[in-house]
Design a protein around this motif. Structure first.
Motif, mmCIF file in Angstrom:
data_model
loop_
_atom_site.group_PDB
_atom_site.id
_atom_site.type_symbol
_atom_site.label_atom_id
_atom_site.label_comp_id
_atom_site.label_asym_id
_atom_site.label_seq_id
_atom_site.Cartn_x
_atom_site.Cartn_y
_atom_site.Cartn_z
ATOM 1 N N ALA A 56 0.597 -1.181 -0.127
ATOM 2 C CA ALA A 56 -0.026 -0.083 -0.501
ATOM 3 C C ALA A 56 0.934 1.630 -0.281
ATOM 4 O O ALA A 56 0.439 2.345 -0.647
ATOM 5 N N ASN A 57 2.199 1.250 1.137
ATOM 6 C CA ASN A 57 2.772 2.802 0.934
ATOM 7 C C ASN A 57 3.419 2.128 -0.296
ATOM 8 O O ASN A 57 3.632 3.349 -0.988
ATOM 9 N N VAL A 58 4.149 1.618 -0.807
ATOM 10 C CA VAL A 58 4.263 1.323 -2.112
ATOM 11 C C VAL A 58 3.567 2.097 -3.621
ATOM 12 O O VAL A 58 4.228 3.225 -4.284
ATOM 13 N N LYS A 59 2.409 1.548 -3.421
ATOM 14 C CA LYS A 59 1.778 1.595 -4.847
ATOM 15 C C LYS A 59 1.402 3.906 -4.124
ATOM 16 O O LYS A 59 1.040 4.380 -5.771
ATOM 17 N N LYS A 60 1.310 3.889 -3.510
ATOM 18 C CA LYS A 60 0.587 5.170 -2.838
ATOM 19 C C LYS A 60 1.682 6.476 -2.910
ATOM 20 O O LYS A 60 1.513 7.575 -3.246
ATOM 21 N N TYR A 61 2.832 6.330 -3.010
ATOM 22 C CA TYR A 61 4.040 6.567 -2.665
ATOM 23 C C TYR A 61 4.481 6.531 -4.147
ATOM 24 O O TYR A 61 5.283 8.298 -3.943
ATOM 25 N N PHE A 62 5.337 5.600 -4.170
ATOM 26 C CA PHE A 62 6.061 5.514 -5.285
ATOM 27 C C PHE A 62 5.883 5.265 -6.220
ATOM 28 O O PHE A 62 6.189 5.651 -7.291
ATOM 29 N N LEU A 63 4.997 4.784 -6.495
ATOM 30 C CA LEU A 63 4.526 4.571 -8.067
ATOM 31 C C LEU A 63 2.579 4.840 -8.212
ATOM 32 O O LEU A 63 1.681 4.378 -7.798
ATOM 33 N N PRO A 64 2.795 6.051 -7.891
ATOM 34 C CA PRO A 64 1.057 6.617 -8.085
ATOM 35 C C PRO A 64 0.217 6.636 -9.013
ATOM 36 O O PRO A 64 -0.988 6.704 -9.469
ATOM 37 N N ASN A 65 1.196 6.092 -10.540
ATOM 38 C CA ASN A 65 0.679 6.067 -11.897
ATOM 39 C C ASN A 65 -0.062 4.589 -12.080
ATOM 40 O O ASN A 65 0.006 4.236 -13.051
ATOM 41 N N GLY A 66 0.616 3.685 -11.465
ATOM 42 C CA GLY A 66 1.297 2.332 -11.655
ATOM 43 C C GLY A 66 -0.363 0.979 -11.101
ATOM 44 O O GLY A 66 -1.480 1.027 -11.317
#
Length: 66
Positions: A56-66
């Motif tokens: 969840a953290n990776v998707k929210k902060y690092f891959l917002p367009n993923g």
């Protein structure tokens, strides 16, 4: 409001599946294979899914367009 950019480091380290899970390469395979057992080396082969909280953290902060 400017567009959110994907972090370049995360782009290289993580991949999103079709269902939204985060894949990553397992750690501990760069060097020092002699001191690891064959079972450890075998089990760290390939990719695995990240735990839900970390994903969840990776998707929210690092891959917002993923």
């Amino acid at each position: 409001m400017p567009k959110m950019k994907t972090k370049s480091a995360a782009k290289k380290r993580f991949k999103l599946t079709g269902t939204g899970k985060v894949l990553y390469a397992q750690a501990g395979k760069r060097h020092g294979m002699i001191k690891r057992t064959n079972k450890q080396i075998r089990n760290h082969r390939g990719t695995t899914t990240l735990f839900e909280g970390d994903a969840a953290n990776v998707k929210k902060y690092f891959l917002p367009n993923g």
